[in-house]
Scaffold this active site. Sequence first.
Site, mmCIF file in Angstrom:
data_model
loop_
_atom_site.group_PDB
_atom_site.id
_atom_site.type_symbol
_atom_site.label_atom_id
_atom_site.label_comp_id
_atom_site.label_asym_id
_atom_site.label_seq_id
_atom_site.Cartn_x
_atom_site.Cartn_y
_atom_site.Cartn_z
ATOM 1 N N ASP A 194 0.816 -1.207 0.000
ATOM 2 C CA ASP A 194 0.000 0.000 0.000
ATOM 3 C C ASP A 194 0.851 1.260 0.000
ATOM 4 O OD1 ASP A 194 -2.624 1.314 0.248
ATOM 5 O OD2 ASP A 194 -1.897 1.904 2.225
ATOM 6 N N MET A 275 -7.250 5.798 3.395
ATOM 7 C CA MET A 275 -7.443 6.916 2.474
ATOM 8 C C MET A 275 -6.254 7.145 1.550
ATOM 9 S SD MET A 275 -10.446 8.094 3.064
ATOM 10 C CE MET A 275 -10.323 9.631 2.153
ATOM 11 N N ARG A 276 -5.206 6.337 1.678
ATOM 12 C CA ARG A 276 -4.028 6.579 0.849
ATOM 13 C C ARG A 276 -4.346 6.407 -0.626
ATOM 14 N NH1 ARG A 276 -0.440 3.683 3.450
ATOM 15 N NH2 ARG A 276 0.491 5.430 4.564
ATOM 16 N N ALA A 277 -5.202 5.447 -0.959
ATOM 17 C CA ALA A 277 -5.540 5.216 -2.359
ATOM 18 C C ALA A 277 -6.207 6.444 -2.973
ATOM 19 C CB ALA A 277 -6.456 4.000 -2.482
ATOM 20 N N VAL A 280 -3.453 9.067 -3.594
ATOM 21 C CA VAL A 280 -2.574 8.683 -4.701
ATOM 22 C C VAL A 280 -3.299 8.832 -6.030
ATOM 23 C CG1 VAL A 280 -1.351 6.755 -5.756
ATOM 24 C CG2 VAL A 280 -1.134 7.169 -3.313
#
Length: 688
Positions: A194, A275-277, A280
């Site tokens: 991730d 929430m990283r997706a 990104v």
Amino acid sequence: MTTPFPFTAVVGQDDLRLALLLNAVSPAVGGVLVRGEKGTAKSTAVRALSALVPQVDVVPGCRFSCDPASPDPGCPDGPHAPGAGGQYRPARMVELPVGASEDRLVGALDIERALSEGVKAFEPGLLADAHRGILYVDEVNLLHDHLVDLLLDAAAMGASYVEREGVSVRHAARFLLVGTMNPEEGELRPQLLDRFGLTVEVAASREPDQRVEVVRRRLAYDDDPAAFAARWADEEAEVRARIVAARELLPSVRLGDGALRQIAATCAAFEVDGMRADIVMARTATALAAWAGRTDVLAEDVRQAALLALPHRRRRNPFDAPGLDEDKLDETLEQFADDDPDPDPGPDGGPGGPDGGPDGPDGGGPDGGGPDGGGGRPEAGDEAPRQGEDPAASPASEEDGRPQRPGAGEQQAVRAGEPFRTKVLSVPGLGEGAAGRRSRARTEHGRTTGARRPRGTLTKLHLAATVQAAAPHQRSRGRSGPGLVVRRDDLRQATREGREGNLVLFVVDASGSMAARKRMGAVKGAVLSLLLDAYQRRDKVGLVTFRGSGADVALPPTSSVDAAAARLETLPTGGRTPLAAGLLRAHEVLRVERLRDPARRPLVVVVTDGRATGGPEPVALAGRAARLFAAGGLASVVVDCEQGPVRLGLAGRLAGELGGTAVTLDELRADSIAGLVRDVQGTSRRAA
């Protein structure tokens, strides 16, 4: 981007090129993870990027590549006067070797000078060298976990921190992170996957004409590298100029509310964690617009960003293959396309390729591979089943004495039962193997248990022991000031105890006595559970099976737990029970592996009901084979698969001859009442 190899000769290389260029435009995207089989020009493509990244302006003499326009106020070589003159140099591409030490990665402090003089004498590491450049990790899946953690933390924060016994140094470390890996050699943990912004899958083309062109260009490069480079110089200059233009345009790109809603809806639809997706995808879509020379993010940008940023974040468990259902993606984007400036990706399918996706005109992409579009392993039973077989007939076939022809007496592969959390199986004693999470070991990381003189470079100082060693000599050394007079002979290395990864070798009985469907399904479920446990504990695994007239190495020792799970899924059953052959084959595998990796201790897991019916004097021969393990001090566990009200206890007897322990399938569960009672009784006996 140009290399000695044409990108068209490798499936997925267009996506790889785009992912690398997007990170060159906006390093905030978070780097690229390139997955693919060996020989697919992964490293070649990454190294080609270094010639395309624009030059950087640095402060002369600064080891940390500070920008003269905005120097790092905390630079160890600073402070630098703002606006001071600089010099241009090519952006560096730094390679991190798999066997690098922590000090080589983050840098090292001179502990002797720090203690005696109070001076922060710092030797920069690879993170400092890669600042404002590219950091490339080949075979990133083989990198030790603690190094991966340090690497990704620095990439996320844009800074590296080095702390040794209260002495701290910080410096900027912003770089384009690129990792390559062959999934056959093991996977990265999902939480580490991730942390990479984008991921790309590559595979070699099966088109003869494209493969011919690869060979032709490679030979041309070998004959005259300078002429070959000159041939592509103009195109490289064009790409470099386009990167510069996209960087200048990037701050002006507008990410509208419609595109943001599409991004959020897509991440929610695919149930990615955290929430990283979303972040990104937003950065990737913005970089795509800048690369295309636009100031607005379109639906096609969001779609391409999802194809690059989400596949590796969809893994729900370690045995899931990365992938994305493009039909579901298109439906989600259309549903939330009302406010988007350009909801229609166009008749050519947008940036995914001329046929609407990267999979080619035959439609054999993720959508065609299964209901979840994951493109993973085929489910058990996808192959044509064998006809006319009776599951109940197999036990009789092991006693009929007839030689086993290929497929004779064999059953269709049975699907594994539902995996469960297993008890912790470990190797007794204290090892010194590779870092992991299974057995006790002396490691570089863990709790401090003592001190010793350093063997080579000092890595972990034991401050109290060092002071204690230096204190008696202060008067004879003429100490007059407040600091200690410390010499190299006084330094003490901290000895630490942590956990190591082991080689878990599974020896699985696939004979007729194990072949009843419900029974074999439960056995496969237990082995799959142990494989999942081995994945989480960073073990190597191997698989030996025995049935019929002999034993086979279904999987040599490897870090790829996924490969072991795939072999287990298609494991055939039936025939006699050559227990001795299985044990002897396992012993030979361990002998060879000990020569390759002597520090990694093995744990043998024998999955059987304990019967031995193959070969002359099968019981006696199996006993002699088992005693080889006991004589060698090899740790072993026998998983007793015998079921029913009447039990012969053969597996327990085998465990005794192996010098190991026996557990039933029920006791193997971590939450098993029987296992808990057994543990309590064992503790009571040891206490008595």
